[in-house]
Motif scaffolding. Structure first.
Motif, PDB file in Angstrom:
ATOM      1  N   VAL A   1      30.989  46.646  33.586  1.00 54.62           N
ATOM      2  CA  VAL A   1      30.409  45.454  32.919  1.00 54.62           C
ATOM      3  C   VAL A   1      30.029  45.984  31.442  1.00 54.62           C
ATOM      4  O   VAL A   1      30.605  45.284  30.324  1.00 54.62           O
ATOM      5  CB  VAL A   1      29.313  44.815  33.286  1.00 54.62           C
ATOM      6  N   VAL A   2      29.713  47.149  31.321  1.00 55.14           N
ATOM      7  CA  VAL A   2      29.227  47.707  30.073  1.00 55.14           C
ATOM      8  C   VAL A   2      30.612  48.175  29.253  1.00 55.14           C
ATOM      9  O   VAL A   2      30.883  47.575  28.058  1.00 55.14           O
ATOM     10  CB  VAL A   2      28.513  48.912  30.075  1.00 55.14           C
TER      11      VAL A   2
ATOM     12  N   ILE B   1      41.743  45.246  43.955  1.00 59.49           N
ATOM     13  CA  ILE B   1      43.011  45.128  43.384  1.00 59.49           C
ATOM     14  C   ILE B   1      43.358  43.479  43.022  1.00 59.49           C
ATOM     15  O   ILE B   1      43.492  43.136  41.946  1.00 59.49           O
ATOM     16  CB  ILE B   1      44.278  45.670  44.016  1.00 59.49           C
ATOM     17  N   ASN B   2      42.998  42.673  44.327  1.00 59.99           N
ATOM     18  CA  ASN B   2      43.382  41.443  44.251  1.00 59.99           C
ATOM     19  C   ASN B   2      42.150  40.285  43.807  1.00 59.99           C
ATOM     20  O   ASN B   2      42.210  39.362  43.397  1.00 59.99           O
ATOM     21  CB  ASN B   2      43.693  40.759  45.550  1.00 59.99           C
ATOM     22  N   THR B   3      40.973  41.029  43.893  1.00 62.31           N
ATOM     23  CA  THR B   3      39.524  40.093  43.488  1.00 62.31           C
ATOM     24  C   THR B   3      38.860  40.733  42.148  1.00 62.31           C
ATOM     25  O   THR B   3      38.724  40.166  40.965  1.00 62.31           O
ATOM     26  CB  THR B   3      38.828  40.023  44.523  1.00 62.31           C
ATOM     27  N   THR B   4      38.461  41.924  42.293  1.00 66.82           N
ATOM     28  CA  THR B   4      37.553  42.679  41.100  1.00 66.82           C
ATOM     29  C   THR B   4      38.441  42.918  39.685  1.00 66.82           C
ATOM     30  O   THR B   4      37.968  42.523  38.875  1.00 66.82           O
ATOM     31  CB  THR B   4      37.173  43.946  41.755  1.00 66.82           C
ATOM     32  N   LEU B   5      39.528  43.566  39.987  1.00 69.93           N
ATOM     33  CA  LEU B   5      40.386  43.716  38.690  1.00 69.93           C
ATOM     34  C   LEU B   5      40.696  42.425  37.798  1.00 69.93           C
ATOM     35  O   LEU B   5      40.560  42.326  36.721  1.00 69.93           O
ATOM     36  CB  LEU B   5      41.453  44.649  39.005  1.00 69.93           C
ATOM     37  N   PRO B   6      41.289  41.434  38.691  1.00 75.67           N
ATOM     38  CA  PRO B   6      41.595  40.231  38.101  1.00 75.67           C
ATOM     39  C   PRO B   6      40.428  39.359  37.380  1.00 75.67           C
ATOM     40  O   PRO B   6      40.632  38.844  36.481  1.00 75.67           O
ATOM     41  CB  PRO B   6      42.438  39.345  38.825  1.00 75.67           C
ATOM     42  N   TYR B   7      39.220  39.678  38.184  1.00 74.53           N
ATOM     43  CA  TYR B   7      38.073  38.885  37.547  1.00 74.53           C
ATOM     44  C   TYR B   7      37.511  39.513  36.505  1.00 74.53           C
ATOM     45  O   TYR B   7      37.339  38.674  35.297  1.00 74.53           O
ATOM     46  CB  TYR B   7      37.053  39.087  38.689  1.00 74.53           C
ATOM     47  N   LEU B   8      37.588  40.848  36.181  1.00 74.64           N
ATOM     48  CA  LEU B   8      37.269  41.474  34.783  1.00 74.64           C
ATOM     49  C   LEU B   8      38.346  41.245  33.741  1.00 74.64           C
ATOM     50  O   LEU B   8      37.851  41.134  32.548  1.00 74.64           O
ATOM     51  CB  LEU B   8      37.219  42.942  35.312  1.00 74.64           C
ATOM     52  N   ARG B   9      39.599  41.106  34.019  1.00 69.53           N
ATOM     53  CA  ARG B   9      40.423  40.797  33.069  1.00 69.53           C
ATOM     54  C   ARG B   9      40.560  39.329  32.639  1.00 69.53           C
ATOM     55  O   ARG B   9      41.138  39.099  31.727  1.00 69.53           O
ATOM     56  CB  ARG B   9      41.939  41.372  33.477  1.00 69.53           C
ATOM     57  N   SER B  10      39.911  38.425  33.097  1.00 69.62           N
ATOM     58  CA  SER B  10      39.966  37.121  33.001  1.00 69.62           C
ATOM     59  C   SER B  10      39.067  36.749  31.798  1.00 69.62           C
ATOM     60  O   SER B  10      37.637  37.134  31.934  1.00 69.62           O
ATOM     61  CB  SER B  10      39.438  36.192  34.319  1.00 69.62           C
ATOM     62  N   PRO B  11      39.373  36.228  30.841  1.00 71.36           N
ATOM     63  CA  PRO B  11      38.440  35.751  29.743  1.00 71.36           C
ATOM     64  C   PRO B  11      37.496  34.856  29.976  1.00 71.36           C
ATOM     65  O   PRO B  11      36.760  34.652  29.170  1.00 71.36           O
ATOM     66  CB  PRO B  11      39.483  35.395  28.748  1.00 71.36           C
TER      67      PRO B  11
ATOM     68  N   GLN C   1      32.096  35.582  33.632  1.00 68.63           N
ATOM     69  CA  GLN C   1      30.993  36.100  32.718  1.00 68.63           C
ATOM     70  C   GLN C   1      30.049  36.781  33.509  1.00 68.63           C
ATOM     71  O   GLN C   1      28.940  36.312  34.014  1.00 68.63           O
ATOM     72  CB  GLN C   1      30.428  34.744  32.280  1.00 68.63           C
ATOM     73  N   PRO C   2      30.297  38.117  33.926  1.00 64.85           N
ATOM     74  CA  PRO C   2      29.293  38.714  34.717  1.00 64.85           C
ATOM     75  C   PRO C   2      28.251  39.054  33.892  1.00 64.85           C
ATOM     76  O   PRO C   2      28.252  39.467  32.775  1.00 64.85           O
ATOM     77  CB  PRO C   2      30.010  40.062  35.109  1.00 64.85           C
TER      78      PRO C   2
END
Length: 295
Positions: A220-221, A263-273, A276-277
């Motif tokens: 997140v940082v 690969i299919n949940t975490t990384l796409p979530y972080l790359r999504s604009p 908002q974590p």
């Protein structure tokens, strides 16, 4: 990686020269063709040039092998690879990894950072189109180059893997690194049954109690500060493996499930604009962070 190129900010591609005149089992032509193929998939590549004989030499420990003809030989090592690569295919070239910066008892230099800086300058003079990155050893304390007596070796960029740092310490570290005004790259620990600093013994409960919290905070940082992130994804005690293995080579259900969600949940979530974590680590693990078999 080839199946999910869009998921990764960048990847590390290692080339090893562990003794004089001995090349990595991968021929240079293979290195060239593979890096070109990865770039065609849209992947950013950090080329990791490894040349120390062993871990003791990397750590500059007493009794470790001396750096044999260190500058001339190391320049030859880099030349053998970089002469064959297009700089457009490589984001950064690292000068080894997890380097110590303090006194090297088997060197003519005052400290290892001096050697790394001189080597970087010589490489830059010969290969001005390449970006050369320094990479210091991780620590349990905030160790920012150029602060508190820690030398800042010459560098075009910096890579770091501060696996131990969590919470406010990690925020302090990242803020300090940003002040260097250099491109940064972070490696975050994502090895679910391998506890940071826990040696080589599998720990199947560590991730679900502690590991995911460090993982969450660092990701997140990094995301909030626009720092590209790669992941250290390994497993211990994988079926048929006698040493740590990349998690995609681990066939047990827990490892495969962890990797699939990463690969299919975490990384796409972080790359999504639109995601908002929370900047603060939540009390319970959010759904986009993988668990390790619910232990």
């Amino acid at each position: 990686v080839k199946q999910h190129p869009q998921a990764f900010d960048f990847i590390h591609y290692q080339v090893r020269y562990y003794s004089k005149g001995v090349v990595d089992p991968l021929p240079i032509a293979t290195v060239s063709s593979q890096t070109q193929a990865l770039r065609q998939l849209g992947l950013e590549i950090v080329l990791e040039m490894l040349f120390y004989v062993d871990k003791m030499q990397r750590a500059a420990k007493a009794g470790s092998p001396p750096l044999d003809d260190p500058l001339h030989y190391r320049q030859q090592v880099f030349a053998r690879v970089l002469d064959e690569l297009d700089p457009k295919d490589i984001r950064h070239v690292t000068i080894e990894e997890e380097n110590v910066w303090w006194n090297d008892q088997n060197s003519e230099w005052q400290d290892r950072a001096e050697f790394l800086g001189i080597l970087c300058q010589k490489l830059k003079n010969k290969y001005p189109a390449h970006s050369f990155a320094q990479w210091y050893s991780p620590a349990r304390n905030v160790n920012i180059p150029g602060q508190n007596g820690i030398p800042a070796a010459k560098a075009d960029a910096w890579i770091f893997d501060q696996y131990h740092l969590a919470g406010a310490d990690y925020v302090t570290y990242v803020n300090g690194m940003l002040k260097l005004n250099k491109p940064l790259g972070s490696v975050v620990w994502a090895s679910p049954n391998w506890q940071v600093g826990g040696g080589g013994t599998p720990n199947d409960t560590w991730w679900d109690t502690t590991g995911w919290r460090i993982f969450y905070k660092q990701l997140v940082v990094n995301r909030a500060n626009g720092i590209p992130t790669a992941l250290f994804v390994y497993g211990l005690g994988c079926p048929g493996k006698t040493t740590a293995a990349p998690l995609w080579q681990c066939t047990d259900t827990c490892s495969q499930r962890f990797l699939d969600k990463l690969i299919n949940t975490t990384l796409p979530y972080l790359r999504s604009p639109t995601s908002q974590p929370s900047p603060s680590v939540p009390q319970s693990r959010p759904s986009w962070v993988p668990d390790h078999c619910g232990r």
